[in-house]
Design a protein around this motif. Structure first.
Motif, PDB file in Angstrom:
ATOM      1  N   SER A 184       4.210 -16.483   5.361  1.00 18.61           N
ATOM      2  CA  SER A 184       4.120 -17.552   6.351  1.00 18.61           C
ATOM      3  C   SER A 184       3.448 -18.792   5.771  1.00 18.61           C
ATOM      4  N   ASN A 185       3.075 -18.743   4.474  1.00 16.61           N
ATOM      5  CA  ASN A 185       2.327 -19.844   3.828  1.00 16.61           C
ATOM      6  C   ASN A 185       1.022 -20.118   4.580  1.00 16.61           C
ATOM      7  N   GLY A 186       0.430 -19.048   5.135  1.00 22.02           N
ATOM      8  CA  GLY A 186      -0.814 -19.191   5.880  1.00 22.02           C
ATOM      9  C   GLY A 186      -2.008 -19.401   4.970  1.00 22.02           C
ATOM     10  N   GLY A 187      -2.143 -18.497   3.970  1.00 22.70           N
ATOM     11  CA  GLY A 187      -3.146 -18.752   2.953  1.00 22.70           C
ATOM     12  C   GLY A 187      -4.512 -18.162   3.183  1.00 22.70           C
ATOM     13  N   ILE A 188      -4.763 -17.532   4.327  1.00 23.30           N
ATOM     14  CA  ILE A 188      -6.072 -16.884   4.507  1.00 23.30           C
ATOM     15  C   ILE A 188      -5.986 -15.544   3.791  1.00 23.30           C
ATOM     16  N   ILE A 189      -6.728 -15.418   2.697  1.00 21.50           N
ATOM     17  CA  ILE A 189      -6.611 -14.202   1.891  1.00 21.50           C
ATOM     18  C   ILE A 189      -7.862 -13.362   2.034  1.00 21.50           C
ATOM     19  N   THR A 190      -7.715 -12.081   1.744  1.00 21.94           N
ATOM     20  CA  THR A 190      -8.850 -11.171   1.884  1.00 21.94           C
ATOM     21  C   THR A 190      -9.154 -10.513   0.549  1.00 21.94           C
ATOM     22  N   SER A 191      -8.728  -9.284   0.383  1.00 17.84           N
ATOM     23  CA  SER A 191      -9.203  -8.537  -0.775  1.00 17.84           C
ATOM     24  C   SER A 191      -8.152  -8.305  -1.849  1.00 17.84           C
ATOM     25  N   LEU A 192      -6.873  -8.562  -1.562  1.00 14.77           N
ATOM     26  CA  LEU A 192      -5.851  -8.230  -2.560  1.00 14.77           C
ATOM     27  C   LEU A 192      -5.553  -9.389  -3.501  1.00 14.77           C
ATOM     28  N   ALA A 193      -5.384 -10.569  -2.968  1.00 17.85           N
ATOM     29  CA  ALA A 193      -5.052 -11.730  -3.798  1.00 17.85           C
ATOM     30  C   ALA A 193      -6.322 -12.261  -4.435  1.00 17.85           C
ATOM     31  N   THR A 194      -6.667 -11.693  -5.583  1.00 16.13           N
ATOM     32  CA  THR A 194      -7.901 -12.082  -6.283  1.00 16.13           C
ATOM     33  C   THR A 194      -7.554 -12.434  -7.717  1.00 16.13           C
ATOM     34  N   PRO A 195      -8.417 -13.220  -8.379  1.00 11.75           N
ATOM     35  CA  PRO A 195      -8.132 -13.570  -9.779  1.00 11.75           C
ATOM     36  C   PRO A 195      -7.971 -12.323 -10.641  1.00 11.75           C
ATOM     37  N   GLY A 196      -6.930 -12.326 -11.480  1.00 13.06           N
ATOM     38  CA  GLY A 196      -6.691 -11.187 -12.354  1.00 13.06           C
ATOM     39  C   GLY A 196      -6.042 -10.004 -11.676  1.00 13.06           C
ATOM     40  N   MET A 197      -5.432 -10.194 -10.507  1.00 17.32           N
ATOM     41  CA  MET A 197      -4.773  -9.070  -9.822  1.00 17.32           C
ATOM     42  C   MET A 197      -3.557  -8.621 -10.640  1.00 17.32           C
ATOM     43  N   PRO A 198      -2.986  -7.454 -10.334  1.00 17.38           N
ATOM     44  CA  PRO A 198      -1.833  -6.968 -11.105  1.00 17.38           C
ATOM     45  C   PRO A 198      -0.695  -7.983 -11.112  1.00 17.38           C
ATOM     46  N   ALA A 199      -0.059  -8.109 -12.274  1.00 16.34           N
ATOM     47  CA  ALA A 199       0.975  -9.124 -12.440  1.00 16.34           C
ATOM     48  C   ALA A 199       2.167  -8.892 -11.508  1.00 16.34           C
TER      49      ALA A 199
END
Lengths: 305, 506
Positions: free
Chosen positions: B450-465
C-alpha cells in the motif's frame, strides 16, 4: 648405665621448667588464648529468633553479660594500626558486637560516637577492651561504616546500567526503572512545550543500528553540551541516569528518559572538510562526456530532419 | 494472442527511458547545489559523479532511436513500468556511497521507497546524514509523489507523443482538465503552493522550538514535502517524535489529509465548488471508514498502556491519519507498536493502511473509490435480488459529477481489490517464511504494497536479500496498481517465448 640416669634427670628438670608459668614466654600464649576465648562471644552465644535471624537486642545484652565475666584483663592484643579515614575509631578498634545497628541490622553511621555518651546497652568504661580481630578479607583495616549486614532486606533502588539499544527494544520490565546510559547528543535542543525550563535532547548509542532515545532534562544539564551531533560533527558524549518510561504518562505515551543526573564523558568535535579539486575530477570528466554526447545527439537529430 | 515487443518497440522504450534518466540527472543537480552551498565537499563530489553516470547512460539509451515517434499504449506501459525501478537504480548510486547503508540492495530499497513514496527506510545513522543527501531523499519523494510521468509531461519531455497513454498507465485515470499537460501542470502548481505555505508555518514553529534558522527551514521544507506527497521520509531518525510539538503534528495531519484527496477535488474546490468535496463517493467512504476504524482502534488500545485519553488523541489519531493516508510518519516507536499496542490495534492499523486514500491523489492502498464502488455493487446486487425480473436496476454514485455504476467499473474495482489482497497475503507468507512472526509479517506486507511505510521488525537494515527483493517488488506493484505491472510482465514473457515455426507447406 650411669649416663642414662643423668640424661633422664636432665629431661625431667627441663619438663618441670616448661611447666612453670612465666618461665618461657611463648608457653603462656596458649593459656592467654584460652582465657581470651573463654571470655569471647561465640556463635552459640548469639541469640536468634525462631527463623534463625539474629536478635540484635538480645545479642547485645548477652554480649554485655559476657563482658562482665571476661577474664585475663592483663592480656591485650595490640590495637590495629589506624587506616586512612578511620580517625573516628578508638585506638582499640571496635568490633562487630560493639557497632550499633538499627532494626534492620544496618550499621548506624556516627551512632558509635553517641554510644560512648551514655548508651545503656554497653558500658565501655567498665568493660575491658576487646581485642580487634583482623578481618579475613580486608586485614587490619575494617571500616565500621562499610560493614555488610547479610540480614538486610532488598529494596527497589537498583540501577540498570544498560545501553540505548536495550531501551529501544525494552519490554515492560524496564518501564519506570532507573537506568544509566551513555551516548552522543545529536540533533538539536528542543524546548519542552509544556514544561518551562526543560528541554528535549536526543541521545544516540554506539551500537550498529545507532539506536536513539529522547531525553527530558532540566536546562542546567544542557549547559554541559558543547556540540550537537550532525554531519561532520561529533556531539558531546553524556552519561545520563534517570527514569525510563516505555509509555510516559506525562508526555502522552512517549518513550523517553527523564534525566536525574547528567555527567560529561567526552566533549564533541568538528571535522573540517578541506576542498580538494582532485575528488571532483571523475565527476567533471563524466559530465563533460555526457554533454558531448548530448551535443552529438542533437546534431544527428537535426541532420535527420 | 499476446502481442510481442519488437526491436523497434525496444528502441523506442529505450529512448524514452533515456529521456527520463537525463531528467533525473537534472534533479540530482539539486543535492549537488545543496552540498556546494553548505560546503559538504564529499557529497558534492559524489553527486557530480552520479550526475555524470546518469547523463552518459541516458544519452546512450537515447541513441537507440534518434527520432522515436509517437508512443503507443504498449510502449507507454513499458516506459512507465520500468521507469520506477530504473531511476531507483540510478538513485542508489550516490546513496550507497554516502556510507549510510549496510548493503547496496538497502540503497536500492531506499531509492524505490523514496520514488514510490512508501517511506520505509533502511538508512543507518540518519542524524549524521549530510544536507545534500537529505535533499535528494525528499526530492525523490516530490518526484514520485507527483508521478514521474506527470512531472515529465508537465515539462514536455515526451513531446507530443503518447501523453495520454503514459498518464493513464501510471495509475492516473482522472483528468483534472481535458488536456493532459495542463492537468499535470495544475497538479505541480497546487503541490508547490501548499508545500510553500506549510514550510513557512513550520519554519516559524521550529524557530520557536529552539532550532537554528538553517536547520529550521530545511526541516520544515522536508517534512512539508514528505507530508503532502504522503511520502514518510523524515530528516531525523525519531520521525515526528523528534519535534515534541503538538502544533506541528496538527499541521502535518492537515497536510497528509490534503495530500490524500484527489487532485480533481482540489481543482473543484479551487474553482469555488466546495460541495463537490462533500458529495463525492470517496469523501463519504473516507468519513465512514475512518469513524469505524477510529472506534475500533480506540477500543483495542483500551487494554494497553495507551489507554490515557490524551495519549489516544495525540498519538492514536496521528497514527490513524498517517496510516490511512499511507504516509508513514510515526509518533510512536517501532518497539511500542510491537509491545505496547495490542494485536488488535496492530492489525487495525494494517487494515487502515491496506485501504489507503483517495484515487487521483498521492496516497496508496486499494483506494476509497474502489471500496465505495464495491459497496455500491453489493447494494446493486441486493436490489436486483429483491426487484421483479422485469425491473431494471440502476445504481449511481457521485464522483465529480453523477455517474452510473456499470459492470466495467465494478470489474476494474474488483480486479484491483483482489490483486491487492493476494499480494498482501503472499507478502505475509514470504515474511513468515523468512522467520517473521505472523502479525508483523502481515503488517509489513501491507505497508509495502500500500506504500504505507510504517515498518516494524522485519524491514531492517541487512535483512535477507530475498525478502528485500520481494518488498521492492511489492512497493513497485502497489505504486503502479498492478495492472500496468502485470501487463508489462506478460508482454516481456510473451516476447521472450520464441515464436512457433510455421509448418512447411508442400
Amino acid at each position: 648405665m650411669r649416663r642414662q640416669w643423668i640424661a633422664a634427670a636432665l629431661a625431667v628438670a627441663l619438663a618441670g621448667a616448661l611447666a612453670v608459668p612465666g618461665f618461657v614466654a611463648w608457653a603462656d600464649t596458649k593459656d592467654a588464648e584460652a582465657a581470651t576465648l573463654r571470655g569471647s562471644v561465640t556463635n552459640e552465644d548469639v541469640p536468634t529468633d525462631d527463623t534463625g535471624v539474629v536478635d540484635t537486642a538480645a545479642r547485645d545484652e548477652a554480649t554485655a553479660k559476657k563482658d562482665a565475666n571476661a577474664v585475663a584483663p592483663d592480656v591485650q592484643k595490640p590495637a590495629p594500626a589506624p587506616q586512612p579515614g578511620d580517625e573516628s575509631e578508638s585506638p582499640e578498634g571496635p568490633i562487630n558486637e560493639d557497632v550499633p545497628t538499627d532494626e534492620a541490622g544496618v550499621v548506624k553511621g556516627g551512632a558509635e560516637d553517641a554510644e560512648g555518651g551514655g548508651d545503656g546497652e554497653s558500658a565501655p568504661a567498665s568493660k575491658p577492651a576487646r581485642p580487634a580481630l583482623p578481618d579475613p578479607v580486608f586485614g587490619e583495616g575494617v571500616n565500621e561504616d562499610n560493614l555488610v549486614n547479610p540480614q538486610q532486606k532488598p529494596d527497589s533502588s537498583f540501577i540498570y546500567d544498560t545501553a540505548i539499544s536495550a531501551l529501544q527494544e525494552a519490554d515492560s520490565y524496564l518501564n519506570n526503572q532507573t537506568v544509566q546510559v551513555t551516548g552522543e547528543v545529536v540533533g538539536d535542543r528542543i524546548v519542552a512545550e509544556f514544561d518551562p525550563g526543560f528541554y528535549w535532547i536526543v541521545l544516540q548509542g554506539s551500537d550498529k543500528a545507532h539506536s536513539e532515545i529522547p531525553v527530558f532534562m532540566a536546562g542546567d544539564f544542557t549547559e554541559l553540551i558543547d556540540t550537537y551531533g550532525a554531519y561532520g560533527r561529533k556531539g558531546t558524549t553524556l552519561q545520563v541516569r534517570g527514569t525510563f518510561h516505555l509509555t510516559c504518562s506525562e508526555h502522552e505515551g512517549l518513550t523517553d528518559l527523564h534525566a536525574d543526573a547528567v555527567t560529561l564523558v567526552e566533549k564533541g568535535s568538528i571535522t573540517e572538510q578541506p576542498f580538494d579539486i582532485g575528488t571532483f575530477m571523475p565527476g567533471l570528466l563524466l559530465v563533460a562526456v555526457g554533454f558531448v554526447m548530448l551535443i552529438v545527439f542533437h546534431q544527428m537529430r537535426e541532420g535527420q530532419r | 494472442m499476446w502481442q510481442r515487443f519488437t526491436l523497434y518497440d525496444l528502441r523506442v522504450i529505450g529512448h524514452y527511458l533515456g529521456t527520463l534518466i537525463l531528467f533525473f540527472a537534472v534533479l540530482m543537480a539539486l543535492p549537488f547545489a545543496t552540498a556546494v552551498v553548505f560546503q559538504e565537499w564529499e557529497p558534492a563530489a559524489r553527486y557530480l559523479v552520479a550526475i555524470g553516470i546518469a547523463m552518459v547512460a541516458g544519452c546512450s539509451l537515447r541513441f537507440l532511436r534518434i527520432e522515436p515517434g509517437r508512443l503507443d499504449r504498449r510502449q507507454a506501459l513499458a516506459v512507465t513500468g520500468f521507469a520506477w525501478v530504473v531511476l531507483a537504480l540510478f538513485a542508489s548510486v550516490p546513496l550507497y556511497f554516502s556510507g549510510h547503508y549496510f548493503t547496496y540492495l538497502d540503497a536500492v530499497f531506499d531509492g524505490v521507497s523514496g520514488l514510490t513514496t512508501t517511506g520505509a527506510s533502511l538508512i543507518v545513522d540518519l542524524d549524521h546524514l549530510s544536507y545534500a543527501d537529505n535533499m535528494f531523499r525528499f526530492a525523490m519523494h516530490a518526484l514520485g509523489g507527483l508521478g514521474l510521468i506527470v512531472v515529465a509531461l508537465s515539462f514536455g519531455l515526451f513531446g507530443r507523443g503518447g501523453g495520454a497513454s503514459l498518464f493513464s498507465s501510471e495509475g492516473r485515470s482522472e483528468h483534472v482538465v481535458p488536456n493532459v499537460v495542463q492537468t499535470t501542470q495544475f497538479i505541480a502548481r497546487i503541490t508547490f503552493i501548499i508545500i510553500a505555505v506549510a514550510t513557512v508555518i513550520i519554519t516559524a514553529l521550529c524557530l520557536v522550538m529552539g532550532m537554528e534558522p538553517t536547520r529550521a527551514f530545511l526541516n520544515a521544507l522536508w517534512v512539508s514535502t514528505s507530508g503532502f506527497v504522503t511520502g514518510g521520509f523524515t530528516p531525523m531518525q525519531l520521525s515526528i517524535m523528534y519535534y515534541h510539538s503538538f502544533p506541528l503534528e496538527l499541521i502535518l495531519m492537515v497536510l497528509m489529509i490534503l495530500g490524500s484527496i484527489s487532485f480533481v477535488i482540489h481543482s473543484e474546490v479551487w474553482k469555488g465548488r466546495a460541495s463537490a468535496f462533500f458529495k463525492d463517493i470517496e469523501t463519504k467512504t473516507m468519513l465512514l471508514w475512518l469513524a469505524v476504524m477510529a472506534f475500533v482502534f480506540t477500543a483495542t488500545l483500551a487494554s494497553s498502556p495507551f489507554n490515557d485519553i490524551l495519549a489516544i488523541l495525540r498519538r492514536g489519531l496521528f497514527m490513524i491519519i498517517s496510516a490511512f493516508t499511507t504516509t508513514g510518519f510515526q509518533v510512536v516507536t517501532t518497539n511500542q507498536i510491537t509491545t505496547s499496542f495490542s494485536n488488535g490495534a496492530f492489525l487495525t492499523l494494517a487494515f487502515i493502511m491496506a485501504v489507503g486514500g483517495a484515487s487521483g491523489s498521492t496516497a496508496g492502498g486499494i483506494k476509497f473509490s474502489r471500496m465505495g464502488i464495491i459497496f455500491k455493487s453489493i447494494v446493486s446486487n441486493v436490489k436486483e435480488a429483491l426487484a421483479p425480473d422485469s425491473a431494471r436496476v440502476v445504481v449511481s454514485y457521485n464522483h465529480v459529477g453523477k455517474r452510473v455504476l456499470t459492470p466495467e467499473v465494478v470489474k476494474e474495482a474488483m480486479t484491483v481489490f483482489i490483486l491487492f489482497v493476494i499480494t498482501y497475503v503472499i507478502g505475509a507468507l514470504v515474511g513468515i517464511a523468512h522467520g517473521g512472526e505472523a502479525i508483523p509479517a502481515i503488517f509489513e506486507s501491507v505497508a509495502m504494497t500500500s506504500n504505507g511505510g510504517i515498518i516494524t521488525s522485519l524491514a531492517t537494515p541487512g535483512m535477507p536479500a530475498t525478502l528485500e527483493l520481494f518488498y521492492i517488488f511489492q512497493m513497485w506493484a502497489g505504486r503502479l496498481e498492478f495492472v500496468t505491472l502485470l501487463a508489462l510482465v506478460v508482454e516481456i514473457v510473451a516476447s521472450a517465448i520464441p515464436r512457433p515455426r510455421p509448418k512447411d507447406r508442400l
